[in-house]
Structures are given as C-alpha cells and as structure tokens.
Scaffold this active site. Structure first.
Site, PDB file in Angstrom:
ATOM      1  N   SER A  70      11.186 -36.034  14.137  1.00 31.84           N
ATOM      2  CA  SER A  70      10.367 -37.243  14.077  1.00 31.84           C
ATOM      3  C   SER A  70      10.734 -38.188  15.213  1.00 31.84           C
ATOM      4  CB  SER A  70      10.638 -37.920  12.733  1.00 31.84           C
ATOM      5  OG  SER A  70      10.173 -39.240  12.744  1.00 31.84           O
ATOM      6  N   THR A 112      11.348 -41.016  14.863  1.00 32.40           N
ATOM      7  CA  THR A 112      12.347 -41.930  14.308  1.00 32.40           C
ATOM      8  C   THR A 112      13.737 -41.687  14.919  1.00 32.40           C
ATOM      9  OG1 THR A 112      12.990 -42.947  12.212  1.00 32.40           O
ATOM     10  CG2 THR A 112      13.039 -40.572  12.262  1.00 32.40           C
ATOM     11  N   LYS A 166      17.099 -36.188  10.069  1.00 31.37           N
ATOM     12  CA  LYS A 166      16.430 -35.564  11.227  1.00 31.37           C
ATOM     13  C   LYS A 166      17.390 -35.514  12.415  1.00 31.37           C
ATOM     14  CE  LYS A 166      12.517 -34.786   9.283  1.00 31.37           C
ATOM     15  NZ  LYS A 166      12.237 -33.409   8.871  1.00 31.37           N
ATOM     16  N   GLY A 223      13.131 -53.447   9.456  1.00 32.44           N
ATOM     17  CA  GLY A 223      13.357 -52.148  10.102  1.00 32.44           C
ATOM     18  C   GLY A 223      12.206 -51.677  10.989  1.00 32.44           C
ATOM     19  N   TYR A 238      16.571 -40.960   5.699  1.00 29.62           N
ATOM     20  CA  TYR A 238      15.600 -39.911   6.073  1.00 29.62           C
ATOM     21  C   TYR A 238      15.720 -39.633   7.576  1.00 29.62           C
ATOM     22  CZ  TYR A 238      11.224 -38.139   7.948  1.00 29.62           C
ATOM     23  OH  TYR A 238      10.305 -37.412   8.673  1.00 29.62           O
ATOM     24  N   PHE A 269       4.934 -38.024  16.159  1.00 30.97           N
ATOM     25  CA  PHE A 269       4.719 -39.471  16.066  1.00 30.97           C
ATOM     26  C   PHE A 269       4.050 -39.725  14.704  1.00 30.97           C
ATOM     27  CE2 PHE A 269       6.737 -41.329  19.698  1.00 30.97           C
ATOM     28  CZ  PHE A 269       7.293 -40.160  20.205  1.00 30.97           C
ATOM     29  N   ASN A 294       2.864 -45.793   3.880  1.00 28.06           N
ATOM     30  CA  ASN A 294       2.356 -45.684   5.247  1.00 28.06           C
ATOM     31  C   ASN A 294       0.973 -46.304   5.381  1.00 28.06           C
ATOM     32  OD1 ASN A 294       4.027 -42.685   5.008  1.00 28.06           O
ATOM     33  ND2 ASN A 294       4.596 -44.196   6.536  1.00 28.06           N
ATOM     34  N   PHE A 316       9.070 -26.816   7.823  1.00 29.99           N
ATOM     35  CA  PHE A 316       8.528 -28.136   7.460  1.00 29.99           C
ATOM     36  C   PHE A 316       9.199 -28.707   6.209  1.00 29.99           C
ATOM     37  CE2 PHE A 316       4.797 -26.061   9.463  1.00 29.99           C
ATOM     38  CZ  PHE A 316       4.443 -27.023  10.390  1.00 29.99           C
TER      39      PHE A 316
HETATM   40  P1  NAD Z   1       5.087 -32.912   2.756  1.00 38.15           P
HETATM   41  O1  NAD Z   1       5.958 -33.544   1.742  1.00 38.15           O
HETATM   42  O2  NAD Z   1       3.613 -32.992   2.564  1.00 38.15           O
HETATM   43  O3  NAD Z   1       5.475 -31.358   2.899  1.00 38.15           O
HETATM   44  C1  NAD Z   1       6.797 -30.894   2.750  1.00 38.15           C
HETATM   45  C2  NAD Z   1       6.745 -29.701   1.800  1.00 38.15           C
HETATM   46  O4  NAD Z   1       8.081 -29.200   1.621  1.00 38.15           O
HETATM   47  C3  NAD Z   1       6.222 -30.059   0.415  1.00 38.15           C
HETATM   48  O5  NAD Z   1       5.132 -29.202   0.087  1.00 38.15           O
HETATM   49  C4  NAD Z   1       7.414 -29.859  -0.529  1.00 38.15           C
HETATM   50  O6  NAD Z   1       7.013 -29.384  -1.779  1.00 38.15           O
HETATM   51  C5  NAD Z   1       8.254 -28.855   0.258  1.00 38.15           C
HETATM   52  N1  NAD Z   1       9.705 -28.913  -0.009  1.00 38.15           N
HETATM   53  C6  NAD Z   1      10.517 -29.986   0.006  1.00 38.15           C
HETATM   54  N2  NAD Z   1      11.787 -29.614  -0.279  1.00 38.15           N
HETATM   55  C7  NAD Z   1      11.781 -28.268  -0.452  1.00 38.15           C
HETATM   56  C8  NAD Z   1      12.780 -27.298  -0.760  1.00 38.15           C
HETATM   57  N3  NAD Z   1      14.053 -27.639  -0.976  1.00 38.15           N
HETATM   58  N4  NAD Z   1      12.407 -25.996  -0.880  1.00 38.15           N
HETATM   59  C9  NAD Z   1      11.123 -25.622  -0.688  1.00 38.15           C
HETATM   60  N5  NAD Z   1      10.139 -26.495  -0.402  1.00 38.15           N
HETATM   61  C10 NAD Z   1      10.462 -27.801  -0.279  1.00 38.15           C
HETATM   62  O7  NAD Z   1       5.496 -33.494   4.183  1.00 38.15           O
HETATM   63  P2  NAD Z   1       4.731 -33.402   5.577  1.00 38.15           P
HETATM   64  O8  NAD Z   1       4.148 -34.719   5.871  1.00 38.15           O
HETATM   65  O9  NAD Z   1       3.885 -32.204   5.621  1.00 38.15           O
HETATM   66  O10 NAD Z   1       5.975 -33.222   6.555  1.00 38.15           O
HETATM   67  C11 NAD Z   1       6.447 -31.950   6.938  1.00 38.15           C
HETATM   68  C12 NAD Z   1       7.710 -32.120   7.766  1.00 38.15           C
HETATM   69  O11 NAD Z   1       7.439 -32.947   8.898  1.00 38.15           O
HETATM   70  C13 NAD Z   1       8.850 -32.795   7.004  1.00 38.15           C
HETATM   71  O12 NAD Z   1      10.067 -32.197   7.396  1.00 38.15           O
HETATM   72  C14 NAD Z   1       8.776 -34.230   7.487  1.00 38.15           C
HETATM   73  O13 NAD Z   1      10.007 -34.881   7.387  1.00 38.15           O
HETATM   74  C15 NAD Z   1       8.352 -34.044   8.931  1.00 38.15           C
HETATM   75  N6  NAD Z   1       7.688 -35.234   9.476  1.00 38.15           N
HETATM   76  C16 NAD Z   1       6.638 -35.785   8.801  1.00 38.15           C
HETATM   77  C17 NAD Z   1       6.023 -36.930   9.288  1.00 38.15           C
HETATM   78  C18 NAD Z   1       4.883 -37.572   8.533  1.00 38.15           C
HETATM   79  O14 NAD Z   1       4.577 -38.736   8.776  1.00 38.15           O
HETATM   80  N7  NAD Z   1       4.192 -36.892   7.618  1.00 38.15           N
HETATM   81  C19 NAD Z   1       6.472 -37.507  10.480  1.00 38.15           C
HETATM   82  C20 NAD Z   1       7.519 -36.910  11.164  1.00 38.15           C
HETATM   83  C21 NAD Z   1       8.132 -35.770  10.646  1.00 38.15           C
HETATM   84  C1  UD1 Z   2       7.503 -44.477   9.328  1.00 33.75           C
HETATM   85  C2  UD1 Z   2       8.887 -43.931   9.644  1.00 33.75           C
HETATM   86  C3  UD1 Z   2       8.804 -42.563  10.259  1.00 33.75           C
HETATM   87  C4  UD1 Z   2       7.942 -41.647   9.454  1.00 33.75           C
HETATM   88  C5  UD1 Z   2       6.577 -42.285   9.266  1.00 33.75           C
HETATM   89  C6  UD1 Z   2       5.650 -41.427   8.454  1.00 33.75           C
HETATM   90  C7  UD1 Z   2      10.546 -45.619  10.237  1.00 33.75           C
HETATM   91  C8  UD1 Z   2      11.227 -46.363  11.330  1.00 33.75           C
HETATM   92  N1  UD1 Z   2       9.558 -44.794  10.594  1.00 33.75           N
HETATM   93  O1  UD1 Z   2       6.854 -44.762  10.549  1.00 33.75           O
HETATM   94  O2  UD1 Z   2      10.087 -42.010  10.335  1.00 33.75           O
HETATM   95  O3  UD1 Z   2       7.816 -40.406  10.124  1.00 33.75           O
HETATM   96  O4  UD1 Z   2       6.746 -43.546   8.605  1.00 33.75           O
HETATM   97  O5  UD1 Z   2       6.156 -41.232   7.177  1.00 33.75           O
HETATM   98  O6  UD1 Z   2      10.846 -45.781   9.086  1.00 33.75           O
HETATM   99  N2  UD1 Z   2       1.939 -51.226   8.214  1.00 33.75           N
HETATM  100  C9  UD1 Z   2       1.338 -52.355   7.684  1.00 33.75           C
HETATM  101  N3  UD1 Z   2       1.057 -52.369   6.340  1.00 33.75           N
HETATM  102  C10 UD1 Z   2       1.309 -51.308   5.513  1.00 33.75           C
HETATM  103  C11 UD1 Z   2       1.923 -50.162   6.069  1.00 33.75           C
HETATM  104  C12 UD1 Z   2       2.234 -50.158   7.418  1.00 33.75           C
HETATM  105  O7  UD1 Z   2       1.092 -53.318   8.382  1.00 33.75           O
HETATM  106  O8  UD1 Z   2       1.031 -51.401   4.308  1.00 33.75           O
HETATM  107  C13 UD1 Z   2       2.238 -51.186   9.665  1.00 33.75           C
HETATM  108  C14 UD1 Z   2       3.716 -51.041   9.985  1.00 33.75           C
HETATM  109  O9  UD1 Z   2       4.340 -52.285  10.082  1.00 33.75           O
HETATM  110  C15 UD1 Z   2       3.641 -50.293  11.330  1.00 33.75           C
HETATM  111  C16 UD1 Z   2       2.395 -49.425  11.198  1.00 33.75           C
HETATM  112  O10 UD1 Z   2       1.609 -50.029  10.182  1.00 33.75           O
HETATM  113  O11 UD1 Z   2       3.449 -51.201  12.376  1.00 33.75           O
HETATM  114  C17 UD1 Z   2       2.685 -47.977  10.808  1.00 33.75           C
HETATM  115  O12 UD1 Z   2       3.519 -47.944   9.656  1.00 33.75           O
HETATM  116  P1  UD1 Z   2       3.811 -46.595   8.839  1.00 33.75           P
HETATM  117  O13 UD1 Z   2       2.545 -45.873   8.604  1.00 33.75           O
HETATM  118  O14 UD1 Z   2       4.651 -46.957   7.666  1.00 33.75           O
HETATM  119  O15 UD1 Z   2       4.663 -45.698   9.856  1.00 33.75           O
HETATM  120  P2  UD1 Z   2       5.967 -46.045  10.725  1.00 33.75           P
HETATM  121  O16 UD1 Z   2       6.657 -47.229  10.178  1.00 33.75           O
HETATM  122  O17 UD1 Z   2       5.588 -46.063  12.148  1.00 33.75           O
END
Ligand code: NAD
Ligand code: UD1
Length: 330
Positions: free
Chosen positions: A124, A126, A153, A292, A149, A178, A199, A80
């Site tokens: 992701s 994305t 991925k 975007g 970012y 998602f 977000n 992660f």
């Molecule tokens: P998060 O930031 O809460 O957790 C990531 C953890 O990794 C953190 O605790 C951070 O301290 C640790 N970390 C970062 N770099 C490191 C390093 N070099 N060495 C050791 N530890 C390190 O993020 P999350 O939301 O739990 O996401 C986990 C994974 O899922 C990430 O790879 C993220 O890109 C992916 N992901 C997240 C989302 C989302 O919306 N949260 C969506 C799609 C994919």
């Molecule tokens: C984005 C990233 C995705 C990442 C995810 C969680 C892109 C293309 N996607 O997704 O890679 O995994 O964040 O970190 O960059 N919105 C509002 N007002 C706000 C915030 C969001 O209207 O203040 C709307 C956005 O326009 C969108 C939806 O809410 O329609 C979700 O947005 P967000 O939570 O930022 O996630 P994504 O853009 O889907």
C-alpha cells in the site's frame, strides 16, 4: 500458468481473477471468507464463463495450505489475503499483526518447501508514511507508518527483502496500491464493506443511496487548491490489470511498483463528479481534520509504465459510474 490467488473472493482479488481468467490461466482461489462471500465465486463464474478451483481455507492453518500445494502444481502466487481496516487495526493490533504476518509467513514457508518462488504481494502507498511532498516514488523508501495495518505492510516488505537477500532465485513483486475504488462494469462484483464505512468512496455511496444522512469532509484547510485532501483514486479494474502485467513482466529479483493513476483528486472534486455523473445528491458538511490524514498523496506511476507496460485507462467518471452501478445492483 497455474496461479494461486489468496484472498481471491475479496474486493481486489475478485477483480484480478476476472482479468487473469481472460489470459487462459488456471486459477486456484483460497479464501477463508472472513471479509467476503461465497456468492462472489458464482458471480466470477458468471462474468468469465469459467469454473475456478476454490479452497475455503485459512492461511493460518499450515496443514490446509500445504494440501493446496500438494494437490496443485502451482507456478506463482498472488497474495491478497489479509485484514485491511485502518481504524480496526488501531483497536485490535494483535489481531492485525497475527493475521497479516502469520498468514504471509506460513504461505512463504510452504512456497519455499514446494519450490514455488514467484510471489506478488499487495502492499500500500501507506508504507511511504508522512513525506514533505504529496508525490510518492519507489526510490523514496519507506517512512513511518501511522497505524498497525500500515506497519504490517511495511514489515512484510522487509521480510520479503530479507528472504530475497538469502536466496536470489525468488522473483518477488511488491505492488503498492494507491486508493482502489470503483467496481466491475457488470455491477456483479465490487466493494462491500461491513458496517459504517471509513473510506471516502463507500461513504459517498451510502449517502447517495440515503442509507446515511451526510458525508463529513475531514477538513477544508489543507494547503491544496480547494482545501480538501488529495488522493490518487484508481479504478479496481485498472488495478486488477496491473497484476496481470506484473505477472507477465515478472523479472528475476525483488521489484516494487506504484499502482496509481498519477493524478491527485480532492475530496470535493470526487463528490462533485459523483453527483454529476450519476445525477444524485451527496449531502456533505465540513468537519475537523481526521487524525493521521495527509494533505496529499499520489503516485509517480512511471516505473510501472516503463517496466510493466501498465498504466490506468479508466477515468474518474468511470469510477463514479461503476461504483454507483454496483451499489444500485446490490
Ligand atoms: P478484502 O478484505 O476485500 O479481501 C481480502 C480477502 O482476504 C477477504 O476475502 C478475506 O476473507 C481474505 N482473508 C483475510 N484473512 C485471511 C486468511 N487468514 N486466510 C484466508 N483468507 C483470508 O480486501 P481488498 O480490498 O481486496 O484488499 C486486498 C489486499 O490489498 C489486502 O492485502 C489489502 O491490505 C491490500 N490493499 C488494499 C487497499 C484497499 O484500499 N482496498 C489498499 C492498499 C492495499
Ligand atoms: C486509507 C489508508 C490506506 C488504505 C486506504 C484504503 C491511512 C494513512 N491510509 O487511505 O492505508 O489503503 O485507506 O483502505 O490510513 N475522507 C473524508 N470523509 C470520509 C472519508 C474520507 O473527507 O468520510 C477523506 C480523507 O480525509 C482523505 C480522503 O477522503 O482525504 C480519502 O480517505 P480514505 O478513503 O479513508 O483513504 P486514505 O485515508 O487515503
């Protein structure tokens, strides 16, 4: 099974540790605490009643990572750890490429050396990029990513494909998440973004709790039923369970799975449901579209059901209730 969880104190990692612990696995957590807090470890122990071996190590430090493999007979790795803020990655691309790529390469090189070849990677939605339709199916392949970012991925997926092509004794599972939201029902662990959130869900919570004044809804002129953007929001506990299933059903080879609900929810639907379930007001205004953003993005989750026997169980109401419960507790 002995499982190394990198980034295991973060948002998704911590919830996954809880689910993995239910299955009597031995869990080793590695996290540098860049985006998480050590208190999460105590909370994990409180929720599960179990103790976890924890290394406050950085994946960029090869010697440290090697020590973890030297000291533990690890069977599989769930990776992660990484940076995840889309906006920040546009401002600091080198920081994102360095951390996300180098940490993964270090980890894979050390796994190869210690002959540990079961790997689950957090990817992701994305990586699908900008498509004609909102639905994402694994057979569609990767598209053009819109920020560094997302590119990390995509690049890591490609690295994993090349690795598997060179040595087909690896078992690699790529999970494309998602929109992960919600929190553990205990209210002890959840998402704690630093500063002003980007977000939707964390922003809604800051407005509902009065810490921020108003939610800006980015556009109401999309070709969707109410004009606002549509996404596939997945409860983090469902997502965590997806990792347990992915590990249980890991097949030899390299496999991709969408982890989503398959249901598209609009921004307005999310706001209205949040207000109704929690009996709070979320002030909002409609503003310009965010650069975007896509109109629609949701999963076809049928492959995960077919091959991993996994599907989401929690509703949008559960998501809103659990997220708010965590916000109030913290
Ligand atoms: P998060 O930031 O809460 O957790 C990531 C953890 O990794 C953190 O605790 C951070 O301290 C640790 N970390 C970062 N770099 C490191 C390093 N070099 N060495 C050791 N530890 C390190 O993020 P999350 O939301 O739990 O996401 C986990 C994974 O899922 C990430 O790879 C993220 O890109 C992916 N992901 C997240 C989302 C989302 O919306 N949260 C969506 C799609 C994919
Ligand atoms: C984005 C990233 C995705 C990442 C995810 C969680 C892109 C293309 N996607 O997704 O890679 O995994 O964040 O970190 O960059 N919105 C509002 N007002 C706000 C915030 C969001 O209207 O203040 C709307 C956005 O326009 C969108 C939806 O809410 O329609 C979700 O947005 P967000 O939570 O930022 O996630 P994504 O853009 O889907």
């Amino acid at each position: 099974m002995k499982i190394l969880v990198t980034g295991g104190l973060g948002f998704i990692g911590s919830h996954t540790v809880v689910e993995l612990a239910k299955e009597n696995n031995e869990i080793i957590i590695l996290d540098n605490l860049y985006n998480s807090k050590i208190e999460v470890l105590d909370k994990l122990e409180k929720i599960t009643g179990k103790k976890f071996k924890f290394y406050k190590y950085d994946l960029l430090n090869k010697e440290d990572v090697e020590k973890v493999f030297e000291e533990n007979e690890i069977d599989s790795v769930i990776h992660f750890a990484g940076y995840k803020a889309v906006g920040e990655s546009v401002e600091k691309p080198l920081m994102y490429y360095s951390n996300n790529l180098m940490s993964t390469l270090n980890l894979l090189n050390i796994m190869k050396k210690y002959n540990v070849k079961k790997f689950i990677f957090s990817s992701s939605a994305t990586v699908y990029g900008n498509k004609e339709t909102g639905i994402c199916i694994e057979t569609m392949g990767r598209g053009e990513t819109s920020n560094p970012y997302g590119t990390t991925k995509s690049m890591i997926e490609k690295i994993l494909e090349d690795l598997y092509a060179s040595d087909n004794t690896w078992n690699i599972t790529i999970l494309r998440y998602f929109n992960p939201v919600g929190a553990h029902e205990s209210g002890l662990i959840g998402e704690e973004p630093n500063g002003i959130p980007n977000n939707l869900m964390p922003y809604i919570m800051k407005v509902a709790s009065g810490k921020l004044e108003v939610l800006s809804i980015f556009g109401d002129d999309y070709p969707t039923p109410d004009g606002t953007g549509i996404r596939d929001y997945i409860h983090v506990v469902d997502l965590a369970k997806g990792h347990v299933k992915a590990l249980e059903n890991m097949k030899q080879g390299l496999n991709y799975y969408n982890l989503g609900s398959g249901k598209g929810i609009s921004v307005l639907e999310m706001v209205k449901t949040f207000e109704k379930v929690n009996n709070v007001k979320v002030n909002y205004k409609i503003v310009e579209r965010r650069a975007g953003d896509l109109a629609e993005c949701y999963a076809d989750p049928s492959k995960a059901l077919r091959e991993l026997n996994w599907k989401t169980e929690k509703s949008l109401e559960d998501i809103c209730r659990d997220a708010w419960n965590f916000e109030k507790n913290n």
